[in-house]
Motif scaffolding. Structure first.
Motif, PDB file in Angstrom:
ATOM      1  N   ALA A 128       0.869  -1.252   0.006  1.00  0.00           N
ATOM      2  CA  ALA A 128      -0.037   0.126  -0.145  1.00  0.00           C
ATOM      3  C   ALA A 128       0.909   1.329  -0.196  1.00  0.00           C
ATOM      4  O   ALA A 128       0.519   2.390  -0.754  1.00  0.00           O
ATOM      5  CB  ALA A 128      -1.034  -0.077   1.391  1.00  0.00           C
ATOM      6  N   GLN A 129       1.997   1.380   0.711  1.00  0.00           N
ATOM      7  CA  GLN A 129       3.108   2.389   0.788  1.00  0.00           C
ATOM      8  C   GLN A 129       3.342   2.685  -0.501  1.00  0.00           C
ATOM      9  O   GLN A 129       3.453   3.948  -1.205  1.00  0.00           O
ATOM     10  CB  GLN A 129       4.027   2.089   1.829  1.00  0.00           C
ATOM     11  N   LYS A 130       3.742   1.512  -1.491  1.00  0.00           N
ATOM     12  CA  LYS A 130       4.433   1.795  -2.789  1.00  0.00           C
ATOM     13  C   LYS A 130       3.166   2.438  -3.737  1.00  0.00           C
ATOM     14  O   LYS A 130       3.275   3.037  -4.527  1.00  0.00           O
ATOM     15  CB  LYS A 130       4.866   0.192  -3.365  1.00  0.00           C
ATOM     16  N   VAL A 131       1.752   1.852  -3.619  1.00  0.00           N
ATOM     17  CA  VAL A 131       0.805   2.301  -4.378  1.00  0.00           C
ATOM     18  C   VAL A 131       0.451   3.701  -4.029  1.00  0.00           C
ATOM     19  O   VAL A 131       0.265   4.506  -4.974  1.00  0.00           O
ATOM     20  CB  VAL A 131      -0.246   1.187  -3.995  1.00  0.00           C
ATOM     21  N   LEU A 132       0.450   4.159  -2.701  1.00  0.00           N
ATOM     22  CA  LEU A 132       0.398   5.530  -2.683  1.00  0.00           C
ATOM     23  C   LEU A 132       1.527   6.335  -3.174  1.00  0.00           C
ATOM     24  O   LEU A 132       1.173   7.404  -3.621  1.00  0.00           O
ATOM     25  CB  LEU A 132       0.249   5.637  -0.999  1.00  0.00           C
ATOM     26  N   LYS A 133       2.710   5.919  -3.314  1.00  0.00           N
ATOM     27  CA  LYS A 133       3.934   6.533  -3.850  1.00  0.00           C
ATOM     28  C   LYS A 133       3.536   6.657  -5.464  1.00  0.00           C
ATOM     29  O   LYS A 133       3.826   7.965  -5.687  1.00  0.00           O
ATOM     30  CB  LYS A 133       5.192   5.954  -3.306  1.00  0.00           C
ATOM     31  N   SER A 134       3.357   5.715  -5.861  1.00  0.00           N
ATOM     32  CA  SER A 134       3.243   5.488  -7.540  1.00  0.00           C
ATOM     33  C   SER A 134       1.809   6.011  -7.859  1.00  0.00           C
ATOM     34  O   SER A 134       1.719   6.492  -9.081  1.00  0.00           O
ATOM     35  CB  SER A 134       3.436   3.942  -7.628  1.00  0.00           C
ATOM     36  N   ARG A 135       0.890   5.990  -6.971  1.00  0.00           N
ATOM     37  CA  ARG A 135      -0.557   6.450  -7.461  1.00  0.00           C
ATOM     38  C   ARG A 135      -1.062   5.392  -8.635  1.00  0.00           C
ATOM     39  O   ARG A 135      -1.986   5.688  -9.346  1.00  0.00           O
ATOM     40  CB  ARG A 135      -0.644   7.951  -8.130  1.00  0.00           C
ATOM     41  N   LYS A 136      -0.441   4.316  -8.601  1.00  0.00           N
ATOM     42  CA  LYS A 136      -1.068   2.987  -9.654  1.00  0.00           C
ATOM     43  C   LYS A 136      -1.598   2.119  -8.922  1.00  0.00           C
ATOM     44  O   LYS A 136      -0.796   1.271  -7.895  1.00  0.00           O
ATOM     45  CB  LYS A 136       0.321   2.577 -10.506  1.00  0.00           C
ATOM     46  N   PRO A 137      -2.701   1.542  -9.095  1.00  0.00           N
ATOM     47  CA  PRO A 137      -3.370   0.508  -8.453  1.00  0.00           C
ATOM     48  C   PRO A 137      -2.532  -0.982  -8.776  1.00  0.00           C
ATOM     49  O   PRO A 137      -1.744  -1.089  -9.596  1.00  0.00           O
ATOM     50  CB  PRO A 137      -4.758   0.005  -9.147  1.00  0.00           C
ATOM     51  N   LYS A 138      -2.773  -2.044  -7.909  1.00  0.00           N
ATOM     52  CA  LYS A 138      -1.940  -3.307  -8.177  1.00  0.00           C
ATOM     53  C   LYS A 138      -2.590  -4.635  -7.707  1.00  0.00           C
ATOM     54  O   LYS A 138      -3.595  -4.162  -6.668  1.00  0.00           O
ATOM     55  CB  LYS A 138      -0.935  -3.014  -6.894  1.00  0.00           C
ATOM     56  N   LEU A 139      -2.543  -5.535  -8.226  1.00  0.00           N
ATOM     57  CA  LEU A 139      -3.536  -6.776  -7.806  1.00  0.00           C
ATOM     58  C   LEU A 139      -2.478  -7.632  -6.974  1.00  0.00           C
ATOM     59  O   LEU A 139      -1.180  -7.902  -7.725  1.00  0.00           O
ATOM     60  CB  LEU A 139      -3.768  -7.525  -9.016  1.00  0.00           C
ATOM     61  N   LEU A 140      -2.454  -7.962  -6.036  1.00  0.00           N
ATOM     62  CA  LEU A 140      -1.667  -8.870  -5.026  1.00  0.00           C
ATOM     63  C   LEU A 140      -2.307 -10.203  -4.961  1.00  0.00           C
ATOM     64  O   LEU A 140      -3.488 -10.345  -5.000  1.00  0.00           O
ATOM     65  CB  LEU A 140      -1.554  -8.235  -3.571  1.00  0.00           C
ATOM     66  N   LYS A 141      -1.327 -11.121  -5.137  1.00  0.00           N
ATOM     67  CA  LYS A 141      -1.763 -12.581  -4.905  1.00  0.00           C
ATOM     68  C   LYS A 141      -0.877 -13.288  -3.854  1.00  0.00           C
ATOM     69  O   LYS A 141       0.165 -13.230  -4.069  1.00  0.00           O
ATOM     70  CB  LYS A 141      -1.784 -13.348  -6.160  1.00  0.00           C
ATOM     71  N   TYR A 142      -1.824 -13.775  -2.955  1.00  0.00           N
ATOM     72  CA  TYR A 142      -1.108 -14.827  -1.837  1.00  0.00           C
ATOM     73  C   TYR A 142      -1.738 -16.054  -1.829  1.00  0.00           C
ATOM     74  O   TYR A 142      -2.962 -16.217  -1.850  1.00  0.00           O
ATOM     75  CB  TYR A 142      -1.439 -13.959  -0.525  1.00  0.00           C
ATOM     76  N   GLY A 143      -0.883 -17.071  -1.607  1.00  0.00           N
ATOM     77  CA  GLY A 143      -1.306 -18.305  -1.601  1.00  0.00           C
ATOM     78  C   GLY A 143      -0.555 -19.165  -0.921  1.00  0.00           C
ATOM     79  O   GLY A 143       0.216 -18.688   0.066  1.00  0.00           O
ATOM     80  N   ILE A 144      -0.397 -20.717  -1.054  1.00  0.00           N
ATOM     81  CA  ILE A 144       0.477 -21.371  -0.018  1.00  0.00           C
ATOM     82  C   ILE A 144       1.685 -22.088  -0.933  1.00  0.00           C
ATOM     83  O   ILE A 144       1.757 -23.404  -0.397  1.00  0.00           O
ATOM     84  CB  ILE A 144      -0.658 -22.517   0.428  1.00  0.00           C
TER      85      ILE A 144
END
Length: 103
Positions: free
Chosen positions: A63-79
């Motif tokens: 989120a800190q990176k997105v706030l700096k870049s102002r570009k949305p991002k899709l994050l994926k977390y799995g196992i």
């Protein structure tokens, strides 16, 4: 959800820069359902949850990176064996989180 909205409104009135994380997809057993939200400020505040605590730290950092870049991002977390314990999502499922700055 009402608590999140109230808090976001207070942060906006205070001039905070805010990112919003939303669970957009789950697979297998997941800690939160699709539509779960978490708001994060540039100053380090957060409200809500996208994983019951297991990936919030990683989402906060992104989120800190997105706030700096102002570009949305899709994050994926799995196992995957390599990352399951790194972010703490060891419940056996996976989540996708859409992270965007609030305008």
């Amino acid at each position: 959800m009402q608590d999140i909205l109230k808090t976001i409104e207070e942060w906006r009135e205070a001039g905070e820069d805010i990112a919003l994380a939303t669970v957009v997809k789950t697979t297998g057993p997941a800690p939160r359902f699709e539509g779960s939200k978490m708001a994060i400020t540039r100053s380090g505040k957060l409200v809500g949850s996208v994983s019951g605590g297991c990936v919030e730290g990683a989402v906060f950092e992104e989120a800190q990176k997105v706030l700096k870049s102002r570009k949305p991002k899709l994050l994926k977390y799995g196992i995957s064996k390599e990352t399951a314990w790194d972010v703490g999502l060891a419940c056996g499922g996976g989540i996708e989180v859409y992270l965007t700055p609030l305008e």
